[in-house]
Design an enzyme around this catalytic site. Structure first.
Site, PDB file in Angstrom:
ATOM      1  CE1 TYR A  64      -3.600  -2.564   0.545  1.00  0.00           C
ATOM      2  CE2 TYR A  64      -4.397  -1.898   2.478  1.00  0.00           C
ATOM      3  CZ  TYR A  64      -3.897  -3.193   1.574  1.00  0.00           C
ATOM      4  OH  TYR A  64      -4.827  -4.198   1.516  1.00  0.00           O
ATOM      5  CG  PHE A 211     -13.438  -5.777  -1.972  1.00  0.00           C
ATOM      6  CD1 PHE A 211     -12.900  -4.487  -1.981  1.00  0.00           C
ATOM      7  CD2 PHE A 211     -13.355  -5.890  -3.311  1.00  0.00           C
ATOM      8  CE1 PHE A 211     -11.598  -3.319  -2.779  1.00  0.00           C
ATOM      9  CE2 PHE A 211     -12.819  -4.932  -4.183  1.00  0.00           C
ATOM     10  CZ  PHE A 211     -12.121  -4.111  -4.348  1.00  0.00           C
ATOM     11  N   PRO A 212     -15.682  -5.648   2.471  1.00  0.00           N
ATOM     12  CG  PRO A 212     -15.420  -5.131   4.186  1.00  0.00           C
ATOM     13  CD  PRO A 212     -14.907  -5.353   3.104  1.00  0.00           C
ATOM     14  CG  LEU A 213     -18.671  -1.799   3.553  1.00  0.00           C
ATOM     15  CD1 LEU A 213     -18.515  -0.506   3.931  1.00  0.00           C
ATOM     16  CD2 LEU A 213     -20.183  -2.215   3.978  1.00  0.00           C
ATOM     17  N   GLY A 214     -18.298  -3.934  -1.116  1.00  0.00           N
ATOM     18  CA  GLY A 214     -18.158  -4.284  -2.849  1.00  0.00           C
ATOM     19  C   GLY A 214     -16.956  -2.686  -2.677  1.00  0.00           C
TER      20      GLY A 214
END
Length: 289
Positions: A64, A211-214
């Site tokens: 990152y 990506f828990p919230l897409g």
């Protein structure tokens, strides 16, 4: 009827209890995880607010930035609070915002881990995750290197990122080093990794969904919005609450570069979904699709 309240904490490995909503740091890097995003002051504010809110799992990675975000974590949070788990990852080499490659050669994994130790200013990384399995290097060599680093006291626990259930099963069968966590893409609308989740449940392995919230795609979904309105919540909070209710080994680490969004995410831990809510959400995507 209200669904049973999810467990508030999860123990990763031996003796690493964490709150089941962590903080992921990828949004502190720029587009394509290249360079910094925003100012150092904003990054510091978000990281410190996360800890103030009780978050004790901060998930980052050496690529990152690359390196930028690990340095931001250290600048904001050292001296690290007791009980704060800093997890990082190695095994991916980023060369631009659009390009990266996997490198799981033992000498490269060792160099990446030691560089993360320097940037994070840690004597030991509590959770070091192999960011990708290198298909060109035997799994035994990659896991063997991580075991050596653990035996040298440079890491405490080992996890895997972006693996299939059969790869985790192979790693467990090799029994070279205990695997205490996995990170895979997973959310209420994306359950391709459901077989992996079931294997994690069977072995008591923490599953940190990315990506828990897409990646923002869930915020406008009609069913999530309808359930959110009934609870005075946001669709994002409903998506996170579903994860917490769905499995006791799920520990989402949603990322953001906004203090306000961070506060909204953390508050999702207090949202109690009903059995009817869960039935509607469970029906959105067939398990394992």
């Amino acid at each position: 009827m209200t669904h049973s309240a999810p467990r508030a904490t999860l123990t990763i490995g031996s003796g690493l209890p964490v709150r089941r909503l962590g903080y992921g740091t990828v949004h502190l890097a720029g587009h394509g995880a290249w360079g910094p995003r925003g100012t150092d002051a904003n990054a510091t504010a978000v990281l410190r607010r996360a800890v103030e809110l009780g978050v004790n799992l901060v998930d980052t990675a050496d690529n990152y930035g690359p390196g930028v975000v690990e340095e931001r974590v250290a600048a904001a949070l050292r001296p690290y609070a007791d009980g704060l788990l800093i997890a990082t990852k190695g095994g991916v080499v980023r060369t631009s915002a659009e390009s990266w490659h996997i490198d799981g050669r033992p000498e490269r994994l060792r160099a990446m881990c030691e560089a993360s130790l320097r940037r994070l200013r840690l004597d030991r990384i509590d959770l070091y995750q192999l960011h990708r399995l290198d298909p060109d290097v035997p799994m035994a060599e990659q896991l063997g290197t991580l075991r050596e680093l653990r035996d040298e006291g440079k890491i405490r626990h080992v996890g895997l990122d972006s693996v299939r259930a059969e790869q985790l099963r192979q790693a467990l069968d090799l029994d070279i080093v205990p695997i205490v966590s996995v990170q895979n893409r997973y959310n209420v609308l994306d359950r391709v990794s459901e077989p992996l989740l079931k294997l994690c449940e069977e072995h008591g392995i923490a599953f940190l969904p990315w990506f828990p919230l897409g990646n923002g795609a869930l915020t406008g979904h009609a069913v999530l919005a309808d359930i959110a309105a009934a609870h005075g919540a946001s669709p994002s909070q409903v998506a996170l609450a579903w994860l917490l209710h769905h499995s006791p080994v799920l520990c989402p680490t949603p990322g953001t570069g906004s203090v306000a969004h961070l506060e909204e995410n953390v508050a999702a831990a207090g949202l109690r979904l009903t059995d009817a809510d869960m039935a509607r959400l469970d029906a959105l995507t067939p398990a394992g699709s």
